[in-house]
Write an enzyme that holds these catalytic residues in place. Structure first.
Site, mmCIF file in Angstrom:
data_model
loop_
_atom_site.group_PDB
_atom_site.id
_atom_site.type_symbol
_atom_site.label_atom_id
_atom_site.label_comp_id
_atom_site.label_asym_id
_atom_site.label_seq_id
_atom_site.Cartn_x
_atom_site.Cartn_y
_atom_site.Cartn_z
ATOM 1 N N THR A 123 -9.766 -5.041 0.737
ATOM 2 C CA THR A 123 -10.699 -5.554 1.753
ATOM 3 C C THR A 123 -11.447 -4.433 2.484
ATOM 4 O OG1 THR A 123 -8.931 -5.524 3.384
ATOM 5 C CG2 THR A 123 -9.250 -7.594 2.192
ATOM 6 N N LYS A 171 0.043 4.325 -8.441
ATOM 7 C CA LYS A 171 0.140 5.679 -8.975
ATOM 8 C C LYS A 171 1.512 5.918 -9.627
ATOM 9 C CE LYS A 171 0.581 10.278 -8.360
ATOM 10 N NZ LYS A 171 0.752 11.528 -7.696
ATOM 11 N N GLY A 221 -4.131 -4.360 -4.436
ATOM 12 C CA GLY A 221 -5.146 -3.413 -4.907
ATOM 13 C C GLY A 221 -4.437 -2.116 -5.236
ATOM 14 N N HIS A 222 -4.244 -1.858 -6.519
ATOM 15 C CA HIS A 222 -3.515 -0.653 -6.922
ATOM 16 C C HIS A 222 -4.509 0.423 -7.326
ATOM 17 C CE1 HIS A 222 0.370 -3.163 -7.651
ATOM 18 N NE2 HIS A 222 0.122 -2.926 -6.389
ATOM 19 N N ASP A 278 2.168 14.840 1.155
ATOM 20 C CA ASP A 278 1.130 15.834 1.489
ATOM 21 C C ASP A 278 0.366 15.473 2.758
ATOM 22 O OD1 ASP A 278 0.391 13.697 -0.354
ATOM 23 O OD2 ASP A 278 -1.652 14.509 -0.266
ATOM 24 N N ASP A 319 0.818 -1.233 0.000
ATOM 25 C CA ASP A 319 0.000 0.000 0.000
ATOM 26 C C ASP A 319 0.843 1.270 0.000
ATOM 27 O OD1 ASP A 319 -2.252 -1.683 0.260
ATOM 28 O OD2 ASP A 319 -1.921 -1.780 2.419
ATOM 29 N N LYS A 342 2.207 2.273 -5.072
ATOM 30 C CA LYS A 342 2.932 1.826 -6.273
ATOM 31 C C LYS A 342 2.098 2.031 -7.537
ATOM 32 C CE LYS A 342 3.493 -2.304 -4.534
ATOM 33 N NZ LYS A 342 3.027 -2.079 -3.160
ATOM 34 N N GLN A 361 2.417 -5.876 -3.077
ATOM 35 C CA GLN A 361 2.760 -5.958 -1.642
ATOM 36 C C GLN A 361 4.066 -5.192 -1.377
ATOM 37 O OE1 GLN A 361 1.824 -9.409 -3.087
ATOM 38 N NE2 GLN A 361 -0.199 -8.569 -2.822
#
Ligand code: IMP
Length: 422
Positions: free
Chosen positions: A295, A18, A40-41, A327, A13, A16, A218
Protein backbone atom coordinates in the site's frame (compact mmCIF):
# COMPACT_ATOMS: atom_id res chain seq x y z
CA UNK A 1 11.31 -36.10 4.49
CA UNK A 2 12.57 -32.55 4.38
CA UNK A 3 10.45 -29.54 5.06
CA UNK A 4 10.85 -26.05 6.44
CA UNK A 5 8.13 -23.62 7.40
CA UNK A 6 9.22 -19.99 7.19
CA UNK A 7 6.97 -17.55 9.05
CA UNK A 8 6.90 -13.98 10.34
CA UNK A 9 7.57 -13.36 14.02
CA UNK A 10 6.18 -9.83 14.31
CA UNK A 11 3.46 -7.84 12.50
CA UNK A 12 4.53 -8.84 8.98
CA UNK A 13 7.15 -7.17 6.78
CA UNK A 14 9.99 -9.00 8.53
CA UNK A 15 11.84 -9.61 5.26
CA UNK A 16 10.52 -13.13 4.67
CA UNK A 17 10.67 -12.68 0.87
CA UNK A 18 14.41 -12.25 0.93
CA UNK A 19 14.93 -15.20 3.29
CA UNK A 20 12.68 -17.43 1.15
CA UNK A 21 14.64 -16.36 -1.92
CA UNK A 22 17.90 -17.41 -0.25
CA UNK A 23 16.50 -20.75 0.99
CA UNK A 24 14.71 -21.56 -2.23
CA UNK A 25 18.05 -21.74 -4.04
CA UNK A 26 18.18 -25.22 -2.42
CA UNK A 27 14.53 -26.26 -2.40
CA UNK A 28 12.37 -28.20 -4.85
CA UNK A 29 8.91 -26.95 -3.93
CA UNK A 30 7.74 -23.66 -2.37
CA UNK A 31 4.20 -23.38 -1.01
CA UNK A 32 2.10 -20.34 0.01
CA UNK A 33 -0.52 -21.49 2.50
CA UNK A 34 -2.49 -18.45 3.74
CA UNK A 35 -3.28 -14.79 3.11
CA UNK A 36 -3.56 -13.21 -0.29
CA UNK A 37 -2.31 -10.15 -2.08
CA UNK A 38 -2.33 -8.21 1.19
CA UNK A 39 1.23 -9.58 1.38
CA UNK A 40 4.09 -7.93 -0.46
CA UNK A 41 7.38 -9.80 -0.55
CA UNK A 42 10.21 -7.59 -1.79
CA UNK A 43 13.31 -9.13 -3.35
CA UNK A 44 16.36 -7.53 -4.90
CA UNK A 45 17.99 -9.77 -7.51
CA UNK A 46 20.82 -8.59 -9.76
CA UNK A 47 20.01 -4.99 -8.87
CA UNK A 48 16.37 -5.49 -9.96
CA UNK A 49 13.57 -5.12 -7.42
CA UNK A 50 10.67 -7.62 -7.43
CA UNK A 51 7.56 -7.28 -5.31
CA UNK A 52 5.51 -10.48 -5.22
CA UNK A 53 2.06 -10.51 -3.66
CA UNK A 54 0.77 -14.00 -4.38
CA UNK A 55 3.28 -16.16 -6.21
CA UNK A 56 5.81 -17.75 -3.84
CA UNK A 57 9.17 -15.97 -3.81
CA UNK A 58 10.79 -19.28 -4.84
CA UNK A 59 9.65 -18.63 -8.42
CA UNK A 60 12.92 -16.76 -9.04
CA UNK A 61 14.82 -20.07 -8.88
CA UNK A 62 13.83 -22.08 -11.95
CA UNK A 63 14.12 -25.54 -10.32
CA UNK A 64 11.26 -24.86 -7.91
CA UNK A 65 7.66 -25.87 -8.40
CA UNK A 66 5.63 -23.12 -6.74
CA UNK A 67 2.27 -23.85 -5.17
CA UNK A 68 -0.55 -21.57 -4.06
CA UNK A 69 -2.39 -23.74 -1.56
CA UNK A 70 -6.02 -24.04 -0.56
CA UNK A 71 -5.54 -21.69 2.42
CA UNK A 72 -4.79 -18.69 0.19
CA UNK A 73 -7.41 -16.28 -1.14
CA UNK A 74 -6.70 -15.42 -4.78
CA UNK A 75 -7.56 -12.22 -6.61
CA UNK A 76 -7.43 -13.63 -10.17
CA UNK A 77 -6.77 -10.24 -11.76
CA UNK A 78 -3.76 -9.60 -9.51
CA UNK A 79 -2.44 -13.14 -9.99
CA UNK A 80 -2.61 -12.82 -13.78
CA UNK A 81 -0.78 -9.49 -13.65
CA UNK A 82 1.92 -11.07 -11.52
CA UNK A 83 2.26 -14.02 -13.93
CA UNK A 84 2.60 -11.61 -16.89
CA UNK A 85 5.16 -9.47 -15.10
CA UNK A 86 7.30 -12.47 -14.19
CA UNK A 87 7.14 -13.81 -17.76
CA UNK A 88 8.16 -10.40 -19.15
CA UNK A 89 11.20 -10.43 -16.88
CA UNK A 90 12.26 -13.89 -18.03
CA UNK A 91 10.80 -16.03 -15.22
CA UNK A 92 8.00 -18.63 -15.19
CA UNK A 93 8.91 -19.82 -18.68
CA UNK A 94 7.26 -23.17 -18.05
CA UNK A 95 3.62 -23.16 -16.86
CA UNK A 96 4.21 -26.34 -14.83
CA UNK A 97 6.34 -24.25 -12.46
CA UNK A 98 3.21 -22.77 -10.89
CA UNK A 99 0.34 -24.78 -9.41
CA UNK A 100 -2.89 -23.42 -7.96
CA UNK A 101 -5.17 -25.27 -5.59
CA UNK A 102 -8.70 -25.64 -6.97
CA UNK A 103 -9.90 -25.08 -3.40
CA UNK A 104 -8.28 -21.66 -2.93
CA UNK A 105 -11.07 -19.12 -2.51
CA UNK A 106 -11.49 -16.33 -5.04
CA UNK A 107 -11.50 -12.66 -4.11
CA UNK A 108 -14.36 -11.21 -6.13
CA UNK A 109 -14.76 -7.52 -7.07
CA UNK A 110 -17.46 -7.11 -4.42
CA UNK A 111 -15.11 -8.34 -1.68
CA UNK A 112 -12.84 -5.36 -2.38
CA UNK A 113 -15.80 -2.97 -2.28
CA UNK A 114 -16.98 -4.49 1.00
CA UNK A 115 -13.50 -4.24 2.55
CA UNK A 116 -13.23 -0.52 1.78
CA UNK A 117 -16.84 0.26 2.76
CA UNK A 118 -16.55 -1.58 6.10
CA UNK A 119 -13.35 0.23 7.01
CA UNK A 120 -15.05 3.56 6.35
CA UNK A 121 -17.98 2.60 8.57
CA UNK A 122 -15.98 1.09 11.44
CA UNK A 123 -15.35 4.20 13.56
CA UNK A 124 -12.72 3.64 16.24
CA UNK A 125 -12.54 -0.08 15.43
CA UNK A 126 -10.87 0.70 12.09
CA UNK A 127 -8.31 -2.05 11.35
CA UNK A 128 -6.33 -0.24 8.66
CA UNK A 129 -6.76 -3.15 6.19
CA UNK A 130 -4.94 -3.22 2.88
CA UNK A 131 -8.33 -2.82 1.15
CA UNK A 132 -7.69 -5.89 -1.03
CA UNK A 133 -10.88 -7.75 -0.07
CA UNK A 134 -9.05 -10.28 2.11
CA UNK A 135 -11.40 -10.15 5.13
CA UNK A 136 -14.66 -10.38 3.15
CA UNK A 137 -13.30 -13.29 1.06
CA UNK A 138 -12.36 -15.26 4.20
CA UNK A 139 -15.71 -14.37 5.75
CA UNK A 140 -17.50 -15.92 2.79
CA UNK A 141 -15.27 -19.00 3.04
CA UNK A 142 -16.18 -19.59 6.69
CA UNK A 143 -19.84 -18.75 6.01
CA UNK A 144 -19.78 -21.53 3.37
CA UNK A 145 -20.77 -19.29 0.52
CA UNK A 146 -17.31 -18.56 -0.96
CA UNK A 147 -16.39 -19.19 -4.57
CA UNK A 148 -13.48 -21.58 -5.06
CA UNK A 149 -11.00 -21.37 -7.91
CA UNK A 150 -12.28 -24.43 -9.80
CA UNK A 151 -15.76 -22.94 -9.88
CA UNK A 152 -14.66 -19.96 -11.96
CA UNK A 153 -13.46 -22.35 -14.68
CA UNK A 154 -17.10 -23.12 -15.51
CA UNK A 155 -19.39 -20.34 -16.76
CA UNK A 156 -22.54 -22.18 -15.63
CA UNK A 157 -21.27 -22.50 -12.09
CA UNK A 158 -20.20 -18.87 -11.77
CA UNK A 159 -23.54 -17.73 -13.14
CA UNK A 160 -25.41 -19.87 -10.62
CA UNK A 161 -23.21 -18.72 -7.75
CA UNK A 162 -23.73 -15.05 -8.59
CA UNK A 163 -27.46 -15.25 -9.11
CA UNK A 164 -29.05 -18.05 -7.07
CA UNK A 165 -29.21 -16.94 -3.41
CA UNK A 166 -26.37 -14.48 -4.01
CA UNK A 167 -25.47 -13.00 -0.63
CA UNK A 168 -24.03 -9.68 -1.80
CA UNK A 169 -26.85 -8.42 -4.01
CA UNK A 170 -26.82 -5.26 -1.87
CA UNK A 171 -23.36 -4.23 -3.09
CA UNK A 172 -23.60 -5.43 -6.71
CA UNK A 173 -26.13 -3.84 -9.08
CA UNK A 174 -28.06 -6.36 -11.14
CA UNK A 175 -26.91 -4.79 -14.42
CA UNK A 176 -23.27 -5.31 -13.37
CA UNK A 177 -23.62 -9.07 -13.03
CA UNK A 178 -23.27 -10.19 -16.69
CA UNK A 179 -20.03 -8.16 -17.03
CA UNK A 180 -18.72 -9.56 -13.75
CA UNK A 181 -19.52 -13.15 -14.77
CA UNK A 182 -17.73 -12.58 -18.11
CA UNK A 183 -14.65 -11.05 -16.49
CA UNK A 184 -14.34 -13.75 -13.83
CA UNK A 185 -14.80 -16.53 -16.39
CA UNK A 186 -12.09 -14.96 -18.61
CA UNK A 187 -9.71 -14.88 -15.64
CA UNK A 188 -10.59 -18.52 -14.96
CA UNK A 189 -9.74 -19.49 -18.55
CA UNK A 190 -6.30 -17.89 -18.25
CA UNK A 191 -5.64 -19.57 -14.89
CA UNK A 192 -6.89 -23.03 -15.93
CA UNK A 193 -3.48 -24.38 -17.03
CA UNK A 194 -2.15 -23.85 -13.52
CA UNK A 195 -4.97 -25.52 -11.54
CA UNK A 196 -3.99 -28.95 -10.16
CA UNK A 197 -4.37 -31.18 -7.10
CA UNK A 198 -1.79 -29.30 -5.06
CA UNK A 199 -2.48 -31.19 -1.80
CA UNK A 200 -1.56 -34.48 -3.44
CA UNK A 201 1.43 -32.90 -5.17
CA UNK A 202 2.88 -31.46 -1.95
CA UNK A 203 2.26 -34.71 0.00
CA UNK A 204 3.96 -36.77 -2.71
CA UNK A 205 6.89 -34.34 -2.80
CA UNK A 206 7.34 -34.71 0.98
CA UNK A 207 7.00 -38.50 0.87
CA UNK A 208 9.62 -38.76 -1.84
CA UNK A 209 12.12 -36.66 0.15
CA UNK A 210 12.02 -33.51 -1.96
CA UNK A 211 12.77 -30.28 -0.10
CA UNK A 212 9.55 -28.39 0.53
CA UNK A 213 9.60 -24.83 1.78
CA UNK A 214 6.37 -23.39 3.19
CA UNK A 215 6.22 -19.62 2.77
CA UNK A 216 4.17 -17.78 5.37
CA UNK A 217 2.74 -14.31 4.84
CA UNK A 218 2.03 -11.55 7.43
CA UNK A 219 3.23 -12.51 10.94
CA UNK A 220 2.45 -13.99 14.34
CA UNK A 221 0.84 -10.84 15.72
CA UNK A 222 -1.53 -10.58 12.74
CA UNK A 223 -2.81 -14.14 13.26
CA UNK A 224 -6.59 -14.13 13.62
CA UNK A 225 -6.49 -16.40 16.70
CA UNK A 226 -3.20 -15.56 18.41
CA UNK A 227 -2.44 -12.00 17.31
CA UNK A 228 -3.59 -8.60 18.52
CA UNK A 229 -7.27 -9.25 17.67
CA UNK A 230 -9.24 -7.45 16.25
CA UNK A 231 -6.27 -5.62 14.69
CA UNK A 232 -5.19 -8.67 12.71
CA UNK A 233 -5.64 -10.15 9.29
CA UNK A 234 -8.37 -12.73 8.58
CA UNK A 235 -6.19 -15.83 8.28
CA UNK A 236 -3.98 -17.89 10.58
CA UNK A 237 -0.38 -16.86 10.00
CA UNK A 238 1.16 -19.33 12.46
CA UNK A 239 3.32 -22.25 11.30
CA UNK A 240 0.56 -24.78 12.05
CA UNK A 241 -1.43 -23.28 9.21
CA UNK A 242 1.18 -24.61 6.76
CA UNK A 243 -0.55 -28.00 7.06
CA UNK A 244 -4.13 -26.79 6.86
CA UNK A 245 -3.49 -24.35 4.06
CA UNK A 246 -1.68 -26.81 1.85
CA UNK A 247 -3.39 -30.13 2.56
CA UNK A 248 -0.69 -32.13 4.36
CA UNK A 249 -0.63 -33.56 7.88
CA UNK A 250 1.51 -32.30 10.80
CA UNK A 251 3.84 -35.31 10.72
CA UNK A 252 5.49 -33.70 7.70
CA UNK A 253 6.58 -30.59 9.58
CA UNK A 254 9.83 -30.61 11.51
CA UNK A 255 11.57 -27.24 11.28
CA UNK A 256 10.05 -23.80 11.76
CA UNK A 257 12.16 -20.78 10.89
CA UNK A 258 10.76 -17.62 12.45
CA UNK A 259 11.85 -14.41 10.75
CA UNK A 260 12.12 -11.23 12.84
CA UNK A 261 13.58 -7.83 12.11
CA UNK A 262 16.30 -6.56 14.45
CA UNK A 263 13.71 -3.94 15.47
CA UNK A 264 9.91 -3.86 15.15
CA UNK A 265 7.46 -2.39 12.64
CA UNK A 266 3.72 -2.43 12.14
CA UNK A 267 1.35 -1.09 9.46
CA UNK A 268 -2.31 -0.42 10.05
CA UNK A 269 -4.04 0.21 13.37
CA UNK A 270 -3.76 -1.52 16.72
CA UNK A 271 -1.55 -1.50 19.81
CA UNK A 272 2.23 -1.57 19.39
CA UNK A 273 4.04 -1.47 22.77
CA UNK A 274 7.52 -0.38 21.62
CA UNK A 275 6.38 2.13 18.99
CA UNK A 276 8.61 5.22 18.79
CA UNK A 277 7.19 8.68 18.10
CA UNK A 278 10.59 10.40 18.12
CA UNK A 279 13.59 10.90 15.85
CA UNK A 280 14.81 7.33 16.49
CA UNK A 281 11.53 6.07 14.99
CA UNK A 282 11.94 8.36 11.97
CA UNK A 283 15.51 7.20 11.53
CA UNK A 284 14.47 3.53 11.52
CA UNK A 285 11.71 4.30 9.00
CA UNK A 286 13.93 6.19 6.58
CA UNK A 287 17.05 4.10 6.90
CA UNK A 288 15.04 0.87 6.75
CA UNK A 289 12.82 2.02 3.86
CA UNK A 290 9.84 1.20 6.06
CA UNK A 291 7.01 1.93 3.64
CA UNK A 292 4.44 -0.77 2.80
CA UNK A 293 5.27 -2.94 -0.24
CA UNK A 294 1.55 -3.34 -0.97
CA UNK A 295 0.00 0.00 0.00
CA UNK A 296 3.02 2.35 0.25
CA UNK A 297 1.89 3.39 3.77
CA UNK A 298 4.66 4.49 6.17
CA UNK A 299 5.26 1.73 8.71
CA UNK A 300 5.19 2.45 12.43
CA UNK A 301 8.64 1.71 13.88
CA UNK A 302 9.95 0.75 17.32
CA UNK A 303 12.58 -1.15 19.28
CA UNK A 304 12.84 -4.91 19.43
CA UNK A 305 10.24 -6.44 21.75
CA UNK A 306 11.27 -9.69 23.44
CA UNK A 307 7.92 -10.14 25.23
CA UNK A 308 6.16 -10.10 21.87
CA UNK A 309 8.78 -12.35 20.26
CA UNK A 310 8.57 -14.91 23.08
CA UNK A 311 4.82 -15.13 22.40
CA UNK A 312 5.56 -15.56 18.68
CA UNK A 313 8.11 -18.32 19.32
CA UNK A 314 5.49 -20.23 21.30
CA UNK A 315 2.60 -19.93 18.86
CA UNK A 316 4.78 -20.83 15.88
CA UNK A 317 6.81 -23.51 17.66
CA UNK A 318 9.92 -21.87 16.21
CA UNK A 319 13.00 -24.09 16.00
CA UNK A 320 15.30 -21.47 14.44
CA UNK A 321 15.39 -17.70 14.04
CA UNK A 322 16.29 -15.49 11.10
CA UNK A 323 17.17 -11.94 12.12
CA UNK A 324 16.86 -9.42 9.30
CA UNK A 325 17.85 -5.80 8.70
CA UNK A 326 20.57 -5.82 11.36
CA UNK A 327 22.41 -3.24 9.20
CA UNK A 328 19.65 -0.68 9.82
CA UNK A 329 20.58 -0.51 13.52
CA UNK A 330 24.19 0.50 12.71
CA UNK A 331 25.01 4.03 13.83
CA UNK A 332 22.67 4.16 16.85
CA UNK A 333 24.70 4.96 19.95
CA UNK A 334 22.48 2.86 22.21
CA UNK A 335 19.97 0.15 21.31
CA UNK A 336 16.95 -0.42 23.49
CA UNK A 337 15.29 -3.80 23.80
CA UNK A 338 11.99 -4.38 25.59
CA UNK A 339 12.31 -7.13 28.22
CA UNK A 340 9.07 -6.64 30.15
CA UNK A 341 5.69 -4.91 30.07
CA UNK A 342 4.57 -2.60 32.85
CA UNK A 343 0.78 -2.57 32.94
CA UNK A 344 -1.09 -0.65 35.67
CA UNK A 345 2.03 -0.65 37.87
CA UNK A 346 2.75 -4.39 37.52
CA UNK A 347 5.58 -5.81 35.42
CA UNK A 348 4.96 -8.94 33.40
CA UNK A 349 6.83 -10.97 30.84
CA UNK A 350 3.96 -12.61 29.00
CA UNK A 351 1.87 -11.07 26.26
CA UNK A 352 -1.56 -9.90 27.57
CA UNK A 353 -4.68 -11.46 26.08
CA UNK A 354 -6.70 -8.22 26.29
CA UNK A 355 -5.88 -5.69 23.56
CA UNK A 356 -6.83 -2.81 25.89
CA UNK A 357 -4.07 -3.96 28.25
CA UNK A 358 -1.62 -4.15 25.35
CA UNK A 359 -2.49 -0.52 24.57
CA UNK A 360 -1.58 0.48 28.17
CA UNK A 361 1.84 -1.22 28.16
CA UNK A 362 4.83 0.82 29.28
CA UNK A 363 7.83 -1.08 27.90
CA UNK A 364 10.61 -1.98 30.33
CA UNK A 365 13.82 -1.47 28.37
CA UNK A 366 17.32 -2.83 28.64
CA UNK A 367 20.05 -0.83 26.89
CA UNK A 368 22.71 -2.36 24.68
CA UNK A 369 25.72 -0.65 23.11
CA UNK A 370 25.24 0.34 19.47
CA UNK A 371 27.56 -0.70 16.64
CA UNK A 372 29.19 0.85 13.60
CA UNK A 373 28.38 0.06 9.92
CA UNK A 374 28.49 -3.67 9.16
CA UNK A 375 30.91 -4.99 6.54
CA UNK A 376 28.74 -5.71 3.47
CA UNK A 377 30.66 -8.90 2.74
CA UNK A 378 30.39 -10.45 6.22
CA UNK A 379 29.98 -14.22 5.95
CA UNK A 380 29.97 -15.23 9.59
CA UNK A 381 29.06 -13.62 12.90
CA UNK A 382 32.79 -13.22 13.61
CA UNK A 383 33.01 -10.71 10.72
CA UNK A 384 30.64 -8.35 12.55
CA UNK A 385 31.57 -5.73 15.18
CA UNK A 386 31.55 -7.40 18.62
CA UNK A 387 28.53 -5.30 19.77
CA UNK A 388 26.50 -6.56 16.78
CA UNK A 389 27.52 -10.16 17.58
CA UNK A 390 26.41 -9.67 21.18
CA UNK A 391 23.06 -8.20 20.09
CA UNK A 392 22.36 -11.32 18.01
CA UNK A 393 23.52 -13.68 20.79
CA UNK A 394 21.34 -11.80 23.29
CA UNK A 395 18.24 -12.45 21.12
CA UNK A 396 19.01 -16.18 20.88
CA UNK A 397 19.65 -16.41 24.65
CA UNK A 398 16.50 -14.54 25.59
CA UNK A 399 14.24 -16.47 23.22
CA UNK A 400 16.02 -19.82 23.75
CA UNK A 401 16.00 -20.46 20.01
CA UNK A 402 19.18 -20.71 17.91
CA UNK A 403 19.90 -18.24 15.13
CA UNK A 404 19.83 -19.81 11.67
CA UNK A 405 20.23 -16.73 9.46
CA UNK A 406 21.30 -13.11 9.89
CA UNK A 407 20.54 -10.72 7.04
CA UNK A 408 22.58 -7.55 6.70
CA UNK A 409 21.33 -6.03 3.44
CA UNK A 410 18.56 -6.28 0.85
CA UNK A 411 20.54 -7.91 -1.98
CA UNK A 412 20.89 -11.61 -2.68
CA UNK A 413 23.89 -12.94 -0.77
CA UNK A 414 23.80 -10.28 1.95
CA UNK A 415 22.87 -12.89 4.53
CA UNK A 416 24.75 -15.34 6.67
CA UNK A 417 23.33 -18.84 6.84
CA UNK A 418 24.66 -20.12 10.15
CA UNK A 419 23.04 -23.56 10.31
CA UNK A 420 21.75 -26.17 7.95
CA UNK A 421 18.01 -25.53 7.82
CA UNK A 422 16.67 -28.29 5.56
P1 IMP B 1 -6.02 -7.14 5.72
O1 IMP B 1 -5.14 -8.36 5.76
O2 IMP B 1 -5.91 -6.38 4.43
O3 IMP B 1 -7.42 -7.45 6.12
O4 IMP B 1 -5.45 -6.13 6.84
C1 IMP B 1 -5.55 -6.41 8.24
C2 IMP B 1 -4.33 -5.89 8.98
O5 IMP B 1 -3.19 -6.67 8.62
C3 IMP B 1 -3.95 -4.45 8.66
O6 IMP B 1 -3.41 -3.86 9.81
C4 IMP B 1 -2.87 -4.58 7.59
O7 IMP B 1 -2.02 -3.48 7.54
C5 IMP B 1 -2.16 -5.83 8.11
N1 IMP B 1 -1.48 -6.59 7.05
C6 IMP B 1 -2.03 -7.41 6.14
N2 IMP B 1 -1.10 -7.95 5.36
C7 IMP B 1 0.08 -7.48 5.78
C8 IMP B 1 1.44 -7.73 5.38
O8 IMP B 1 1.74 -8.50 4.48
N3 IMP B 1 2.38 -7.05 6.08
C9 IMP B 1 2.08 -6.23 7.12
N4 IMP B 1 0.84 -5.99 7.53
C10 IMP B 1 -0.15 -6.61 6.87
Amino acid sequence: MSSLVCVGGQWGDEGKGKIIDALSANSDVVVRFQGGNNAGHTLVVGGQKFVLHLIPSGILHAQNRCVIGNGVVIDPEVLLQEIELLKKRGFLKDASQLMLSPHAHVIMPFHKRLDVAREKASGTRKIGTTGRGIGPAYEDKVARRGIRLFEILDRRRITTRLTDGFAHAGVVREEELPGMIDAVYRYGEHLKPYVADTGEFVSDALESGRRVLFEGAQGAMLDVDHGTYPYVTSSNCVAGQACIGSGVGPRHIRNVLMVAKAYTTRVGEGPFPTELHDTAGDELRHKGGEFGATTGRPRRCGWLDLVQLRHAVRIHGATELAITKLDILAGFEKLRVCVGYEIDGQTRRSFPWDEEEVARVKPVYEEHPGFTELPATAKSLRDLPSEAQRYIEMIADQLKVPIGIVSIGPARGQEMILRELF
